[in-house]
Design an enzyme around this catalytic site. Structure first.
Site, mmCIF file in Angstrom:
data_model
loop_
_atom_site.group_PDB
_atom_site.id
_atom_site.type_symbol
_atom_site.label_atom_id
_atom_site.label_comp_id
_atom_site.label_asym_id
_atom_site.label_seq_id
_atom_site.Cartn_x
_atom_site.Cartn_y
_atom_site.Cartn_z
ATOM 1 N N TYR A 146 9.383 -9.191 -25.920
ATOM 2 C CA TYR A 146 10.042 -8.354 -24.911
ATOM 3 C C TYR A 146 10.278 -6.956 -25.470
ATOM 4 C CZ TYR A 146 13.006 -6.929 -21.073
ATOM 5 O OH TYR A 146 13.506 -6.275 -19.988
ATOM 6 N N PHE A 188 -2.241 14.723 -4.700
ATOM 7 C CA PHE A 188 -2.794 13.380 -4.646
ATOM 8 C C PHE A 188 -1.845 12.569 -3.761
ATOM 9 C CE2 PHE A 188 -3.398 9.008 -6.129
ATOM 10 C CZ PHE A 188 -4.742 8.886 -5.852
ATOM 11 N N THR A 189 -2.390 11.553 -3.072
ATOM 12 C CA THR A 189 -1.589 10.843 -2.052
ATOM 13 C C THR A 189 -0.238 10.357 -2.588
ATOM 14 O OG1 THR A 189 -2.852 8.873 -2.603
ATOM 15 C CG2 THR A 189 -3.528 10.051 -0.620
ATOM 16 N N ASP A 203 -1.236 16.005 -14.599
ATOM 17 C CA ASP A 203 -1.630 14.667 -14.169
ATOM 18 C C ASP A 203 -2.948 14.380 -14.878
ATOM 19 O OD1 ASP A 203 -2.802 12.459 -12.925
ATOM 20 O OD2 ASP A 203 -1.884 12.881 -10.990
ATOM 21 N N LYS A 238 -7.361 4.550 -14.393
ATOM 22 C CA LYS A 238 -8.486 5.489 -14.404
ATOM 23 C C LYS A 238 -8.870 5.875 -15.840
ATOM 24 C CE LYS A 238 -6.901 5.797 -10.105
ATOM 25 N NZ LYS A 238 -6.132 6.925 -9.603
ATOM 26 N N ARG A 250 -12.461 9.375 3.278
ATOM 27 C CA ARG A 250 -11.473 10.376 2.886
ATOM 28 C C ARG A 250 -11.573 11.502 3.903
ATOM 29 N NH1 ARG A 250 -7.742 8.427 -1.062
ATOM 30 N NH2 ARG A 250 -7.332 7.562 0.965
ATOM 31 N N PHE A 253 -4.572 4.303 6.731
ATOM 32 C CA PHE A 253 -5.933 4.034 6.253
ATOM 33 C C PHE A 253 -6.042 2.725 5.487
ATOM 34 C CE2 PHE A 253 -5.354 5.079 1.759
ATOM 35 C CZ PHE A 253 -4.247 5.915 1.770
#
Ligand SMILES: *Cc1c(COP(=O)(O)O)cnc(C)c1O
Length: 487
Positions: free
Chosen positions: A85, A137-138, A228, A271, A394, A460
């Site tokens: 942990y 970005f969303t 980012d 990613k 998109r 979407f």
């Protein structure tokens, strides 16, 4: 790390081919089903590629998120995971990897990129703040807005042109940035956000020169720069390819300079590597202390942050691999090949090639389908029907409605075909290009879509649509005529 060569490799006959610089050792069987079954599958999925089952899909090009291929070293590292942990050795291996690769000392783990965005937004954004960025970005936008902030996209005029030869469409427009600071005042701007390989405009990179200019302005006004870094490896690769100063610089050093320019960076490990997870990195102890206490609250203890120790091990190895040209060149070189072939064939596609995937311009492809009938969604459905290849819409389906219930039409209608790292081969890429060519030659048969079930938020993902006529059947009939029983 010495590189073993990068793609594309020059051939004796002059061709530039994106050779796979790896060998396949573990494989997954794919399904190329008869077109009748694909018609049924897309009908069942409400003409929304998110609602398909991979059992019915041949090439899954929906996204690069969590779908990159793992290396042998990543897979084997998972066996030595240290279950604990707190104080897990796996965590310290990842922390060391982040310190070495990103050059930041203080590390906070998070279960995904959006979880990092949640913590950063909660701590730094107040009601009425504005966040200048190269593009939203969303998930980033959702977290900024939910905390009372507003996103200001200050991209250059090149950014949303379909056809361009600008090498860095992800750049921030420096003059607009200066004006935004003048207009709102630095005290309303907690940070400037730079997104590497800008996702929603076609995986387009920014240059180091642009990043340095942003830093200079931020310093003048005492504003933080947040990076980012979800697609940082590919952005670094493009800097090496396209920015003269860096053509002989090792990717490792490009990454370190990009990170050094930022005060704080965060990333989605889905990613950057190929595992679930994410994190926040900084060299500033004050920033770290402000963020730290929210990690156990939302993510988990500081030595796992919502990730499994197996994922943490694979992430550590994956981070080192991000600095290897041989590995990082794979996805961009396949995308470059696909984009160039489509462009040569006159099929409208976003240029220059970026990271993440190739982006077909649906309004150019289907000029007879009005934007109110969702050309990018229609194109995604049509391509799936005739090839089994799954892309992502998109465009306006990914947008929202205004207060009168009218669609807010998207800037661009794109069909995104993702190339996750090292997943698809050249012959599979050629299959995709061949089917896109057939579809382009028969584009008059493709019609529009309409919503039949529309969720109020993020429609979407779960929304269901239907064709405005029997065009899918007619398209399938023409396909059978041309290809017979070939799938
Ligand atoms: C995917 C992504 C995120 C969100 O990361 P998740 O791991 O999917 O939560 C944030 N920013 C960018 C640029 C991304 O591509």
């Amino acid at each position: 790390m010495k590189t073993n060569g990068t793609a594309p490799i020059k051939f004796y006959n002059g061709n530039q081919i994106p050779v796979e610089l790896h060998k396949v050792r573990i494989v997954q069987k794919l399904h190329l089903k008869p077109i009748e079954e694909r018609l049924t599958a897309i009908e069942k999925g409400g003409y929304n590629t998110f609602l398909l089952n991979t059992e019915d899909i041949f090439l899954d090009m929906l996204t690069d998120s969590g779908t990159n291929a793992m290396s042998d070293n990543q897979a084997s590292s998972m066996l030595r995971a240290d279950d604990a942990y707190s104080g897990s050795q796996s965590y310290y291996r990842m922390e060391n990897a982040l310190r070495e690769v990103f050059g930041k000392h203080y590390i906070l783990p998070a279960h995904q990129g959006r979880a990092a965005e949640n913590v950063i937004s909660k701590v730094f954004i107040k009601e009425g703040d504005v966040i200048p960025t190269n593009y939203h970005f969303t998930t980033t936008m959702a977290h900024i807005e939910i905390n009372g902030g507003k996103v200001l996209e200050i991209y250059t005029d090149e950014a949303i042109k379909i056809k361009s030869d600008h090498p860095f469409k992800g750049n921030i427009d420096i003059n607009r940035l200066k004006n935004v600071i003048k207009e709102y005042g630095a005290e309303k701007i907690p940070f400037i956000r730079l997104e590497a390989s800008t996702n929603l405009i076609g995986g387009q990179p920014f240059s180091m020169a642009n990043m340095r200019e942003v830093r200079e302005i931020a310093d003048k006004h005492n504003i933080m720069v947040v990076l980012d870094a979800s697609l940082i490896g590919e952005n670094a690769w493009f800097i090496k390819q396209r920015e003269e100063e860096f053509k002989n610089t090792h990717i490792k050093d490009i990454l370190l300079e990009m990170c050094a320019i930022s005060d704080l960076l965060y990333f989605s490990s889905r990613k950057v590597t190929s595992t679930r997870g994410g994190g926040i990195c900084t060299n500033d102890k004050d920033i770290y202390m402000k963020l730290r206490d929210l990690i156990p609250l939302y993510e988990g203890f500081l030595t796992y942050g919502g990730m499994s120790v197996r994922e943490i091990e694979a992430m550590a190895v994956g981070l080192y691999e991000t600095t290897d040209d041989t590995i990082i060149c794979q996805s961009p070189s396949f995308i470059n090949y696909a984009v160039n072939e489509l462009d040569k064939a006159g099929i409208p596609v976003v240029t220059p090639a970026g990271a993440l995937g190739c982006h077909v311009d649906a309004m150019g492809f289907l000029p007879h389908v009005p934007q109110e009938e969702y050309p990018a969604g229609a194109l995604a459905s049509a391509l799936f029907i005739i090839s089994g290849c799954r892309g992502m819409e998109r465009g306006t389906i990914s947008s929202v409605r205004d207060e009168n219930g009218k669609d807010i039409l998207a800037d661009m209608e794109l069909l995104r075909l993702a190339f996750p790292r090292r997943v698809f081969t050249l012959s599979q890429t050629m299959f995709l290009l061949d089917r896109l060519q057939w579809l382009y030659d028969n584009r008059g048969l493709v019609g529009g879509l309409k919503f039949v079930e529309e969720p109020p938020v993020l429609r979407f993902f779960m929304g269901r649509l239907a064709p405005v006529s029997d065009w899918p059947q007619k398209l399938a009939a023409k396909f059978k005529e041309d290809f017979g029983d070939s799938l």
